[in-house]
Motif scaffolding. Structure first.
Motif, mmCIF file in Angstrom:
data_model
loop_
_atom_site.group_PDB
_atom_site.id
_atom_site.type_symbol
_atom_site.label_atom_id
_atom_site.label_comp_id
_atom_site.label_asym_id
_atom_site.label_seq_id
_atom_site.Cartn_x
_atom_site.Cartn_y
_atom_site.Cartn_z
ATOM 1 N N MET A 1 0.836 -1.192 0.000
ATOM 2 C CA MET A 1 0.000 0.000 0.000
ATOM 3 C C MET A 1 0.873 1.245 0.000
ATOM 4 S SD MET A 1 -3.230 0.549 2.411
ATOM 5 C CE MET A 1 -4.356 1.812 2.031
ATOM 6 N N THR A 2 0.524 2.223 -0.806
ATOM 7 C CA THR A 2 1.358 3.409 -0.946
ATOM 8 C C THR A 2 1.028 4.477 0.078
ATOM 9 O OG1 THR A 2 -0.128 4.520 -2.477
ATOM 10 C CG2 THR A 2 1.535 3.052 -3.437
ATOM 11 N N GLY A 3 -0.039 4.309 0.829
ATOM 12 C CA GLY A 3 -0.448 5.326 1.789
ATOM 13 C C GLY A 3 -1.459 6.292 1.224
ATOM 14 N N GLU A 4 -1.608 6.332 -0.087
ATOM 15 C CA GLU A 4 -2.603 7.200 -0.712
ATOM 16 C C GLU A 4 -3.882 6.408 -0.927
ATOM 17 O OE1 GLU A 4 -1.519 9.431 -4.148
ATOM 18 O OE2 GLU A 4 0.525 9.706 -3.452
ATOM 19 N N PRO A 5 -5.026 7.036 -0.689
ATOM 20 C CA PRO A 5 -6.287 6.341 -0.958
ATOM 21 C C PRO A 5 -6.412 6.006 -2.439
ATOM 22 C CG PRO A 5 -6.669 8.394 0.243
ATOM 23 C CD PRO A 5 -5.232 8.372 -0.173
ATOM 24 N N ARG A 6 -6.984 4.851 -2.717
ATOM 25 C CA ARG A 6 -7.181 4.442 -4.114
ATOM 26 C C ARG A 6 -8.319 5.192 -4.760
ATOM 27 N NH1 ARG A 6 -7.139 -1.794 -5.199
ATOM 28 N NH2 ARG A 6 -6.893 -0.973 -7.300
ATOM 29 N N VAL A 7 -9.264 5.668 -3.952
ATOM 30 C CA VAL A 7 -10.448 6.336 -4.491
ATOM 31 C C VAL A 7 -10.428 7.809 -4.100
ATOM 32 C CG1 VAL A 7 -12.974 6.377 -4.536
ATOM 33 C CG2 VAL A 7 -11.774 4.193 -4.294
ATOM 34 N N LEU A 8 -10.683 8.648 -5.073
ATOM 35 C CA LEU A 8 -10.813 10.085 -4.854
ATOM 36 C C LEU A 8 -12.182 10.500 -5.354
ATOM 37 C CD1 LEU A 8 -9.555 12.821 -4.065
ATOM 38 C CD2 LEU A 8 -8.621 12.946 -6.371
ATOM 39 N N LEU A 32 -14.072 -3.341 1.649
ATOM 40 C CA LEU A 32 -12.844 -3.860 1.045
ATOM 41 C C LEU A 32 -11.573 -3.425 1.760
ATOM 42 C CD1 LEU A 32 -13.777 -3.441 -2.731
ATOM 43 C CD2 LEU A 32 -13.958 -5.503 -1.297
ATOM 44 N N GLY A 33 -11.718 -2.674 2.846
ATOM 45 C CA GLY A 33 -10.544 -2.226 3.589
ATOM 46 C C GLY A 33 -9.725 -1.171 2.870
ATOM 47 N N GLU A 34 -10.386 -0.421 2.006
ATOM 48 C CA GLU A 34 -9.720 0.656 1.270
ATOM 49 C C GLU A 34 -10.109 1.998 1.888
ATOM 50 O OE1 GLU A 34 -7.509 0.376 -1.047
ATOM 51 O OE2 GLU A 34 -7.773 -1.696 -1.713
ATOM 52 N N GLU A 35 -9.328 3.005 1.582
ATOM 53 C CA GLU A 35 -9.649 4.352 2.029
ATOM 54 C C GLU A 35 -9.982 5.207 0.818
ATOM 55 O OE1 GLU A 35 -7.104 6.219 4.825
ATOM 56 O OE2 GLU A 35 -6.546 4.311 5.745
ATOM 57 N N TYR A 36 -10.703 6.296 1.092
ATOM 58 C CA TYR A 36 -10.996 7.245 0.024
ATOM 59 C C TYR A 36 -10.782 8.647 0.565
ATOM 60 C CZ TYR A 36 -15.582 8.505 1.996
ATOM 61 O OH TYR A 36 -16.591 8.972 2.798
ATOM 62 N N ALA A 37 -10.596 9.570 -0.354
ATOM 63 C CA ALA A 37 -10.479 10.983 -0.005
ATOM 64 C C ALA A 37 -11.545 11.730 -0.781
ATOM 65 C CB ALA A 37 -9.089 11.509 -0.363
ATOM 66 N N GLU A 38 -12.013 12.824 -0.207
ATOM 67 C CA GLU A 38 -13.009 13.651 -0.874
ATOM 68 C C GLU A 38 -12.481 15.070 -0.967
ATOM 69 O OE1 GLU A 38 -17.741 14.838 -0.567
ATOM 70 O OE2 GLU A 38 -16.907 13.355 0.816
ATOM 71 N N VAL A 39 -12.666 15.673 -2.138
ATOM 72 C CA VAL A 39 -12.198 17.027 -2.393
ATOM 73 C C VAL A 39 -13.356 17.830 -2.975
ATOM 74 C CG1 VAL A 39 -10.617 18.443 -3.767
ATOM 75 C CG2 VAL A 39 -9.835 16.258 -2.831
ATOM 76 N N SER A 40 -13.609 18.987 -2.387
ATOM 77 C CA SER A 40 -14.623 19.885 -2.936
ATOM 78 C C SER A 40 -14.032 20.640 -4.118
ATOM 79 C CB SER A 40 -15.098 20.880 -1.886
ATOM 80 O OG SER A 40 -15.931 21.866 -2.492
ATOM 81 N N ILE A 41 -14.725 20.598 -5.251
ATOM 82 C CA ILE A 41 -14.235 21.316 -6.422
ATOM 83 C C ILE A 41 -14.300 22.823 -6.213
ATOM 84 C CG2 ILE A 41 -14.753 19.440 -8.018
ATOM 85 C CD1 ILE A 41 -17.181 21.149 -8.973
ATOM 86 N N LEU A 59 -12.418 8.915 -9.004
ATOM 87 C CA LEU A 59 -11.193 8.437 -9.623
ATOM 88 C C LEU A 59 -10.740 7.221 -8.838
ATOM 89 C CD1 LEU A 59 -11.280 11.592 -10.255
ATOM 90 C CD2 LEU A 59 -8.868 11.334 -10.707
ATOM 91 N N VAL A 60 -10.266 6.212 -9.534
ATOM 92 C CA VAL A 60 -9.678 5.035 -8.901
ATOM 93 C C VAL A 60 -8.260 4.906 -9.431
ATOM 94 C CG1 VAL A 60 -9.780 2.526 -8.652
ATOM 95 C CG2 VAL A 60 -11.907 3.861 -8.660
ATOM 96 N N ASP A 61 -7.326 4.855 -8.504
ATOM 97 C CA ASP A 61 -5.906 4.759 -8.863
ATOM 98 C C ASP A 61 -5.495 5.862 -9.831
ATOM 99 O OD1 ASP A 61 -5.557 2.486 -7.232
ATOM 100 O OD2 ASP A 61 -6.255 1.164 -8.831
#
Length: 84
Positions: A1-8, A32-41, A59-61
């Protein structure tokens, strides 16, 4: 794992489609044990210009996966594949 969420998830406040997308993304990532990040446009003029008519955008990866609606089955499939 790279430390960055796979989903944005690109979103904006007050967007009902964004609320729906967030619920799907959160559920799938939790399962699935993944993390995501959310960004307001709204916080970035370039993102606002690029995605104003397409949000929510996932976005994925680092690659655009969905916009307007998140297909749970497609998202699960994308996240079960290894990172590129």
């Amino acid at each position: 794992m790279t430390g960055e969420p796979r989903v944005l998830l690109y979103s904006r406040p007050g967007c009902h489609l964004c609320d729906d997308a967030r619920a799907v993304v959160a559920r799938v990532c939790a399962d699935l044990g993944e993390e995501y990040a959310e960004v307001s446009i709204l916080d970035d003029p370039a993102l606002l210009e690029r995605y104003a008519e397409e949000i929510p955008v996932t976005l994925v990866d680092g690659r655009q996966h969905d916009f307007w609606r998140v297909d749970e089955t497609r998202l699960r499939a994308a996240l079960t594949r290894p990172r590129p």
